[in-house]
Design a protein around this motif. Sequence first.
Motif, PDB file in Angstrom:
ATOM      1  N   ALA A 261       0.851  -1.185   0.000  1.00 43.62           N
ATOM      2  CA  ALA A 261       0.000   0.000   0.000  1.00 43.62           C
ATOM      3  C   ALA A 261       0.892   1.244   0.000  1.00 43.62           C
ATOM      4  O   ALA A 261       1.963   1.251   0.617  1.00 43.62           O
ATOM      5  CB  ALA A 261      -0.901   0.001   1.228  1.00 43.62           C
ATOM      6  N   GLU A 262       0.465   2.296  -0.680  1.00 44.57           N
ATOM      7  CA  GLU A 262       1.292   3.504  -0.803  1.00 44.57           C
ATOM      8  C   GLU A 262       1.722   4.060   0.547  1.00 44.57           C
ATOM      9  O   GLU A 262       2.845   4.539   0.703  1.00 44.57           O
ATOM     10  CB  GLU A 262       0.532   4.586  -1.580  1.00 44.57           C
ATOM     11  CG  GLU A 262       0.597   4.412  -3.083  1.00 44.57           C
ATOM     12  CD  GLU A 262      -0.050   5.579  -3.821  1.00 44.57           C
ATOM     13  OE1 GLU A 262      -0.643   6.464  -3.142  1.00 44.57           O
ATOM     14  OE2 GLU A 262       0.023   5.606  -5.054  1.00 44.57           O
ATOM     15  N   GLY A 263       0.838   3.999   1.528  1.00 45.56           N
ATOM     16  CA  GLY A 263       1.165   4.548   2.841  1.00 45.56           C
ATOM     17  C   GLY A 263       1.982   3.617   3.707  1.00 45.56           C
ATOM     18  O   GLY A 263       2.321   3.955   4.848  1.00 45.56           O
ATOM     19  N   ALA A 264       2.286   2.427   3.179  1.00 47.72           N
ATOM     20  CA  ALA A 264       3.074   1.434   3.920  1.00 47.72           C
ATOM     21  C   ALA A 264       3.934   0.670   2.915  1.00 47.72           C
ATOM     22  O   ALA A 264       3.811  -0.538   2.765  1.00 47.72           O
ATOM     23  CB  ALA A 264       2.155   0.485   4.683  1.00 47.72           C
ATOM     24  N   ALA A 265       4.806   1.411   2.245  1.00 51.16           N
ATOM     25  CA  ALA A 265       5.574   0.837   1.140  1.00 51.16           C
ATOM     26  C   ALA A 265       7.085   0.969   1.355  1.00 51.16           C
ATOM     27  O   ALA A 265       7.789   1.554   0.538  1.00 51.16           O
ATOM     28  CB  ALA A 265       5.163   1.506  -0.170  1.00 51.16           C
ATOM     29  N   PRO A 266       7.607   0.398   2.426  1.00 49.11           N
ATOM     30  CA  PRO A 266       9.033   0.561   2.704  1.00 49.11           C
ATOM     31  C   PRO A 266       9.945  -0.050   1.635  1.00 49.11           C
ATOM     32  O   PRO A 266      11.006   0.513   1.331  1.00 49.11           O
ATOM     33  CB  PRO A 266       9.210  -0.150   4.049  1.00 49.11           C
ATOM     34  CG  PRO A 266       8.058  -1.092   4.141  1.00 49.11           C
ATOM     35  CD  PRO A 266       6.932  -0.398   3.463  1.00 49.11           C
ATOM     36  N   ILE A 267       9.570  -1.181   1.079  1.00 49.20           N
ATOM     37  CA  ILE A 267      10.428  -1.816   0.074  1.00 49.20           C
ATOM     38  C   ILE A 267      10.469  -0.965  -1.190  1.00 49.20           C
ATOM     39  O   ILE A 267      11.522  -0.801  -1.823  1.00 49.20           O
ATOM     40  CB  ILE A 267       9.952  -3.247  -0.234  1.00 49.20           C
ATOM     41  CG1 ILE A 267      10.027  -4.111   1.035  1.00 49.20           C
ATOM     42  CG2 ILE A 267      10.794  -3.884  -1.343  1.00 49.20           C
ATOM     43  CD1 ILE A 267       9.491  -5.525   0.865  1.00 49.20           C
ATOM     44  N   VAL A 268       9.324  -0.394  -1.550  1.00 51.41           N
ATOM     45  CA  VAL A 268       9.264   0.487  -2.726  1.00 51.41           C
ATOM     46  C   VAL A 268      10.110   1.738  -2.490  1.00 51.41           C
ATOM     47  O   VAL A 268      10.869   2.174  -3.368  1.00 51.41           O
ATOM     48  CB  VAL A 268       7.802   0.882  -3.038  1.00 51.41           C
ATOM     49  CG1 VAL A 268       7.754   1.830  -4.227  1.00 51.41           C
ATOM     50  CG2 VAL A 268       6.966  -0.371  -3.323  1.00 51.41           C
ATOM     51  N   LEU A 269      10.009   2.297  -1.297  1.00 49.81           N
ATOM     52  CA  LEU A 269      10.736   3.520  -0.965  1.00 49.81           C
ATOM     53  C   LEU A 269      12.216   3.267  -0.681  1.00 49.81           C
ATOM     54  O   LEU A 269      13.039   4.179  -0.790  1.00 49.81           O
ATOM     55  CB  LEU A 269      10.100   4.186   0.257  1.00 49.81           C
ATOM     56  CG  LEU A 269       8.671   4.700   0.093  1.00 49.81           C
ATOM     57  CD1 LEU A 269       8.107   5.141   1.440  1.00 49.81           C
ATOM     58  CD2 LEU A 269       8.611   5.836  -0.916  1.00 49.81           C
TER      59      LEU A 269
ATOM     60  N   ARG B  45      13.325   2.345   2.295  1.00 52.87           N
ATOM     61  CA  ARG B  45      13.601   2.710   3.689  1.00 52.87           C
ATOM     62  C   ARG B  45      12.380   2.388   4.543  1.00 52.87           C
ATOM     63  O   ARG B  45      11.251   2.375   4.034  1.00 52.87           O
ATOM     64  CB  ARG B  45      13.901   4.206   3.798  1.00 52.87           C
ATOM     65  CG  ARG B  45      12.810   5.093   3.236  1.00 52.87           C
ATOM     66  CD  ARG B  45      13.041   6.577   3.477  1.00 52.87           C
ATOM     67  NE  ARG B  45      12.076   7.400   2.765  1.00 52.87           N
ATOM     68  CZ  ARG B  45      10.818   7.608   3.150  1.00 52.87           C
ATOM     69  NH1 ARG B  45      10.365   7.024   4.260  1.00 52.87           N
ATOM     70  NH2 ARG B  45      10.010   8.386   2.447  1.00 52.87           N
ATOM     71  N   PRO B  46      12.568   2.122   5.828  1.00 49.97           N
ATOM     72  CA  PRO B  46      11.426   1.854   6.702  1.00 49.97           C
ATOM     73  C   PRO B  46      10.473   3.045   6.777  1.00 49.97           C
ATOM     74  O   PRO B  46      10.897   4.204   6.640  1.00 49.97           O
ATOM     75  CB  PRO B  46      12.073   1.587   8.066  1.00 49.97           C
ATOM     76  CG  PRO B  46      13.460   1.146   7.744  1.00 49.97           C
ATOM     77  CD  PRO B  46      13.853   1.950   6.526  1.00 49.97           C
ATOM     78  N   VAL B  47       9.215   2.754   6.984  1.00 51.64           N
ATOM     79  CA  VAL B  47       8.191   3.783   7.166  1.00 51.64           C
ATOM     80  C   VAL B  47       7.818   3.797   8.643  1.00 51.64           C
ATOM     81  O   VAL B  47       7.298   2.803   9.172  1.00 51.64           O
ATOM     82  CB  VAL B  47       6.953   3.492   6.291  1.00 51.64           C
ATOM     83  CG1 VAL B  47       5.850   4.512   6.572  1.00 51.64           C
ATOM     84  CG2 VAL B  47       7.326   3.492   4.812  1.00 51.64           C
TER      85      VAL B  47
ATOM     86  N   ARG C  35      -0.238  -3.161   6.784  1.00 53.13           N
ATOM     87  CA  ARG C  35       0.154  -1.877   7.377  1.00 53.13           C
ATOM     88  C   ARG C  35       1.422  -2.089   8.204  1.00 53.13           C
ATOM     89  O   ARG C  35       1.408  -2.079   9.444  1.00 53.13           O
ATOM     90  CB  ARG C  35      -0.986  -1.317   8.235  1.00 53.13           C
ATOM     91  CG  ARG C  35      -0.745   0.110   8.734  1.00 53.13           C
ATOM     92  CD  ARG C  35      -1.808   0.504   9.729  1.00 53.13           C
ATOM     93  NE  ARG C  35      -3.103   0.699   9.116  1.00 53.13           N
ATOM     94  CZ  ARG C  35      -4.267   0.635   9.774  1.00 53.13           C
ATOM     95  NH1 ARG C  35      -4.285   0.331  11.058  1.00 53.13           N
ATOM     96  NH2 ARG C  35      -5.403   0.846   9.139  1.00 53.13           N
ATOM     97  N   ILE C  36       2.519  -2.299   7.513  1.00 53.27           N
ATOM     98  CA  ILE C  36       3.787  -2.653   8.148  1.00 53.27           C
ATOM     99  C   ILE C  36       4.899  -1.786   7.562  1.00 53.27           C
ATOM    100  O   ILE C  36       5.038  -1.694   6.337  1.00 53.27           O
ATOM    101  CB  ILE C  36       4.085  -4.154   7.962  1.00 53.27           C
ATOM    102  CG1 ILE C  36       3.028  -4.976   8.736  1.00 53.27           C
ATOM    103  CG2 ILE C  36       5.493  -4.503   8.431  1.00 53.27           C
ATOM    104  CD1 ILE C  36       3.041  -6.432   8.437  1.00 53.27           C
ATOM    105  N   GLY C  37       5.680  -1.179   8.439  1.00 55.98           N
ATOM    106  CA  GLY C  37       6.673  -0.217   7.981  1.00 55.98           C
ATOM    107  C   GLY C  37       8.084  -0.744   7.845  1.00 55.98           C
ATOM    108  O   GLY C  37       8.930  -0.083   7.231  1.00 55.98           O
ATOM    109  N   ASN C  38       8.344  -1.930   8.397  1.00 54.53           N
ATOM    110  CA  ASN C  38       9.703  -2.483   8.333  1.00 54.53           C
ATOM    111  C   ASN C  38       9.606  -4.011   8.253  1.00 54.53           C
ATOM    112  O   ASN C  38       9.759  -4.707   9.248  1.00 54.53           O
ATOM    113  CB  ASN C  38      10.510  -2.064   9.562  1.00 54.53           C
ATOM    114  CG  ASN C  38      11.985  -2.379   9.429  1.00 54.53           C
ATOM    115  OD1 ASN C  38      12.489  -2.674   8.350  1.00 54.53           O
ATOM    116  ND2 ASN C  38      12.691  -2.332  10.543  1.00 54.53           N
TER     117      ASN C  38
END
Length: 358
Positions: free
Chosen positions: A226-234, A236-238, A249-252
């Motif tokens: 999900a865009e608001g929980a996309a650490p792998i895409v970004l 970096r951890p969210v 809904r997972i940030g790391n």
Amino acid sequence: MASSWAASDRLGVLRRYRDYLPITEATPLVCMGEGETPLVRSQRLEARLGCGPLYFKLESCNPTGSFKDRGMVVAVAKAIEEGQKAVLCASTGNTSAAAAAYAAHCDLRAHVLVPKGNIAQGKLAQAVAHGAQVIAVDGNFDQALSLARAITDKHPIALVNSLNPYRLEGQKTAAFEIIDHLGDTPNYLFIPVGNAGNITAYWRGFVEYQQRGKATKRPRMMGFQAEGAAPIVLGRPVEKPVTVATAIRIGNPASWKGAEAARDASGGVIEAVSDEEILTAYRLLAQEEGIFGEPASAASLAGLFKMSRQGLDFGNSTIVCIITGSGLKDPETAMAIPTEVREVPVELTAVEKAIGVA
């Protein structure tokens, strides 16, 4: 389909695939009917997307309503083999439901840490009903998992999150089933990505089956956060992940490296889809296919639509989308869909008029 199973033939994950799992003579062959979930061909969306054939793997048909049961049965069986009397997990919902159910079935204590205020009621209800000790942590999933790891490092309690290697061993069996049903590997597998254990496990399963001569090829792994929980895409951890799809809904992600390895080795992608795209796919699944999955499940179909819009040609491709959990896990999302409930008198003509046949 290449094969089918009768209801009486349900052996469970440990018996059906024991030759592919870390099973010993001391491992109790626990079974609650997990696995052997349907692979349902699309009735309408396949034509809309111009692909084919398109299938949905209904992991929502597992005992607690999600794919987590596949891994949990192996993790709990191995915990019993090792002499453990209790299990613990951090969870956004599905893991806690599976852990609580299998612990109850096997007479183990279950402790679950959930993010306070960030768990769907349907999932929380399952953990409560199965008698687990539920502890709401005033933080997010990643913080709850950190606590769970610290506790199980210090005390004789089995950690049954996907950090437990037996979890992924069980989850890989879904890839085996897809090949068993289709007769070979699909060209593409579309799958939601949260803690990233599932995409890692599926890839492991596809690779192992091919290595044993059960398949001729491997699929491209198409993972979607999900865009608001996309650490792998970004990359970096969210710190504060936000999405309607609570299960991802997972940030790391704990299996971050495994997910990237699956993507890279398969020539696939890990991309993000918006909550709007997820909810659109969620409604399409329910209203055009009759499939009621939780919002996170719809990330797989949302990703397929996104890739199609971007010009990827699926015309001659066999595609499988993973429906990770039941829509009943999160009834609040379904009830938020705009709809009109008409009230009429208890009269035949009034009902006929309401449904447009008068």
